[in-house]
Scaffold this motif. Structure first.
Motif, PDB file in Angstrom:
ATOM      1  N   VAL A  37      -5.226  -0.187   9.612  1.00  0.00           N
ATOM      2  CA  VAL A  37      -5.252   1.218   9.185  1.00  0.00           C
ATOM      3  C   VAL A  37      -6.693   1.709   9.095  1.00  0.00           C
ATOM      4  CG1 VAL A  37      -4.759   2.793   7.277  1.00  0.00           C
ATOM      5  CG2 VAL A  37      -3.046   1.100   7.972  1.00  0.00           C
ATOM      6  N   GLU A  38      -7.529   0.901   8.488  1.00  0.00           N
ATOM      7  CA  GLU A  38      -8.952   1.239   8.363  1.00  0.00           C
ATOM      8  C   GLU A  38      -9.600   1.405   9.733  1.00  0.00           C
ATOM      9  OE1 GLU A  38     -12.024  -1.901   7.565  1.00  0.00           O
ATOM     10  OE2 GLU A  38     -12.042  -0.893   5.601  1.00  0.00           O
TER      11      GLU A  38
ATOM     12  N   VAL B  52       4.188  -0.998  11.955  1.00  0.00           N
ATOM     13  CA  VAL B  52       4.459  -0.934  10.517  1.00  0.00           C
ATOM     14  C   VAL B  52       5.925  -0.596  10.269  1.00  0.00           C
ATOM     15  CG1 VAL B  52       3.968   0.370   8.414  1.00  0.00           C
ATOM     16  CG2 VAL B  52       2.086  -0.383   9.882  1.00  0.00           C
TER      17      VAL B  52
ATOM     18  N   LYS C 196       8.658  -2.906   8.221  1.00  0.00           N
ATOM     19  CA  LYS C 196       9.421  -2.427   7.075  1.00  0.00           C
ATOM     20  C   LYS C 196      10.916  -2.634   7.281  1.00  0.00           C
ATOM     21  CE  LYS C 196       6.140   1.091   5.491  1.00  0.00           C
ATOM     22  NZ  LYS C 196       5.895   2.547   5.316  1.00  0.00           N
TER      23      LYS C 196
ATOM     24  N   LEU D  27      -2.597  -5.681   8.551  1.00  0.00           N
ATOM     25  CA  LEU D  27      -2.133  -4.315   8.779  1.00  0.00           C
ATOM     26  C   LEU D  27      -2.999  -3.307   8.016  1.00  0.00           C
ATOM     27  CD1 LEU D  27       1.715  -4.929   8.645  1.00  0.00           C
ATOM     28  CD2 LEU D  27       0.406  -4.189  10.646  1.00  0.00           C
ATOM     29  N   ALA D  28      -3.393  -3.664   6.804  1.00  0.00           N
ATOM     30  CA  ALA D  28      -4.278  -2.774   6.041  1.00  0.00           C
ATOM     31  C   ALA D  28      -5.620  -2.618   6.745  1.00  0.00           C
ATOM     32  CB  ALA D  28      -4.480  -3.331   4.638  1.00  0.00           C
ATOM     33  N   ARG D  29      -6.127  -3.707   7.290  1.00  0.00           N
ATOM     34  CA  ARG D  29      -7.372  -3.651   8.054  1.00  0.00           C
ATOM     35  C   ARG D  29      -7.202  -2.775   9.290  1.00  0.00           C
ATOM     36  NH1 ARG D  29     -12.730  -3.429   8.819  1.00  0.00           N
ATOM     37  NH2 ARG D  29     -13.449  -4.664  10.589  1.00  0.00           N
TER      38      ARG D  29
ATOM     39  N   GLU E  34      -8.502   4.652  11.537  1.00  0.00           N
ATOM     40  CA  GLU E  34      -9.116   5.858  10.976  1.00  0.00           C
ATOM     41  C   GLU E  34     -10.587   5.981  11.374  1.00  0.00           C
ATOM     42  OE1 GLU E  34      -7.880   8.473   9.516  1.00  0.00           O
ATOM     43  OE2 GLU E  34      -5.866   7.625   9.747  1.00  0.00           O
TER      44      GLU E  34
ATOM     45  N   ARG F 107       0.031  -8.588   5.741  1.00  0.00           N
ATOM     46  CA  ARG F 107      -0.226  -7.346   4.999  1.00  0.00           C
ATOM     47  C   ARG F 107      -1.711  -6.992   5.047  1.00  0.00           C
ATOM     48  NH1 ARG F 107       3.103  -9.920   1.129  1.00  0.00           N
ATOM     49  NH2 ARG F 107       1.367 -10.070  -0.349  1.00  0.00           N
ATOM     50  N   MET F 108      -2.555  -7.984   4.876  1.00  0.00           N
ATOM     51  CA  MET F 108      -3.998  -7.735   4.937  1.00  0.00           C
ATOM     52  C   MET F 108      -4.420  -7.285   6.334  1.00  0.00           C
ATOM     53  SD  MET F 108      -5.424 -10.959   2.681  1.00  0.00           S
ATOM     54  CE  MET F 108      -7.134 -10.564   3.097  1.00  0.00           C
TER      55      MET F 108
END
Length: 400
Positions: A299-300, A272, A276, A295-297, A303, A292-293
């Motif tokens: 993160v999920e 990430v 940036k 990378l968001a996935r 976690e 972007r999608m």
């Protein structure tokens, strides 16, 4: 960026002060060479291994190498929350934790099944990084199907005589000792019966050791040939013929995956931050909504992996471990590791194919080298297929 979990394991101001203290100490004491090899801290050439041992001894002097062990065995006697915080911070920073076979696998077995003499002989040396251990489970015809092992151990007076072969031995090149499974009685109706667990000095006459070079170029695996190797009876862990029970307990101890969860966070944060830094460039990866999608996935997924590892650690500490949970955690993190490395390699494009020794490599080649290593995680320690089988039978109660 520092490790900032969304999911918290527990603790309060004192735990966060410990986290801050560890970070400060690592700034002053962790050599940059290990920060650069964060994707691969367990696979080091010999000279790097020796420097890693020095680091771990300094870590032990702080009480952070085996923080959860009793003081009698040079541990810190800390609770599970503090143990998890220490392991997270070290893994995220890329600290080289040598002798993981001894610390994370053998030691819990000795605490549970070992004699007082075995504990006194081996545990302090593991704590001080004075005795390195290898895992001798796999054989040419017994890897995922471990019960098919053919190594034999024949009783001869006050010794056992071991004959056979082990292969794909983790840390086999650098280890001083090895723990092995061997058959002490013929295969019966239940193949797991009649297997015993032994501690073996690799300098014992009759052992031939050969390195195996992995696709990354590091010869950290080895194969060993045992030809009439005499092992004292006091090196038997647990009762004769009950090695399968010992082996299962070892694998449960191995698979909390708190460390791998923190490493996954490190890989994601590096990726990430790099994305940036490319903002406004001709090939801005964040300009692509698919990136972007993805990378968001990620993160999920990271976690969820951390929460899963926390759950295993808590159940291990409380003695209420769901027998299917370690396999679930191992399977999840094997897949997550591969997903992150594949995502990084795709986003980096041609740069993602450069290995760490290439002068043009980005992010120290973590994603190119890591992509190769991710294949090992789906095999080592029990294949993903075996983990699915264990989850279905022990967790869901499905028939074999």
């Amino acid at each position: 960026m520092p490790l900032e979990p969304i999911v918290q394991f527990g603790g309060g101001p004192e735990v966060e002060e410990l986290r801050s203290r560890i970070r400060g100490w690592l700034v002053d004491h962790l050599p940059d060479e290990f920060r650069r090899t964060a994707a691969n801290p367990d696979y080091l050439p010999r000279e790097g291994h020796e420097r890693a041992v020095e680091f771990c001894r300094a870590l032990h002097a702080q009480g952070w190498f085996v923080p959860h062990w009793p003081a009698r065995f040079e541990g810190g006697g800390l609770d599970v929350v503090r143990q998890v915080v220490i392991r997270e911070e070290l893994a995220y920073a890329g600290a080289p934790m040598v002798n993981t076979n001894g610390v994370n696998m053998l030691a819990p077995v000795l605490f549970r099944f070992g004699t007082t003499a075995q504990q006194d002989e081996h545990l302090p040396k593991i704590a001080r990084s004075e005795r390195m251990w290898a895992q001798g489970y796999s054989e040419p015809e017994a890897g995922s199907d471990l019960a098919a092992l053919r190594m034999t151990a024949r009783r001869d007076g006050d010794h056992y005589v071991l004959d056979g072969q082990k292969t794909w031995t983790s840390n086999g090149v650098l280890a001083d000792w090895i723990f092995v499974l061997a058959r002490t009685s013929p295969v019966g109706t239940k193949r797991q019966a009649g297997i015993s667990f032994f501690l073996v000095d690799l300098e014992t006459p009759g052992i031939t050791r050969r390195p195996i070079r992995s696709m990354t170029g590091y010869p950290t695996f080895a194969e060993e040939f045992f030809d009439g190797v005499r092992v004292p009876e006091e090196n038997l862990v647990g009762e004769e013929g009950e090695g399968w029970k010992v082996a299962k307990a070892l694998l449960d101890a191995e698979r909390s995956n708190v460390t791998r969860a923190a490493q996954a966070q490190r890989y994601l944060d590096e990726l990430v931050d790099w994305c940036k830094a490319q903002r406004g460039a001709k090939h801005d990866p964040l300009a692509d909504p698919l990136n972007r999608m993805a990378l968001a996935r990620a993160v999920e997924r990271v976690e969820v992996g951390r929460a899963l590892s926390y759950r295993v650690a808590h159940q291990q500490a409380s003695g209420t471990l769901d027998p299917a949970l370690p396999s679930l955690s191992k399977l999840y993190h094997s897949q997550l590791t591969a997903e992150l490395r594949q995502l990084g390699a795709r986003i980096l494009g041609p740069l993602g194919a450069l290995l760490p020794d290439d002068p043009d490599a980005v992010l120290d080649g973590h994603f190119s080298e890591g992509l190769l290593l991710s294949l090992l995680h789906t095999i080592g320690g029990g294949t993903s297929e075996i983990q699915r089988d264990l989850i279905s039978t022990t967790g869901l109660g499905l028939p074999r």
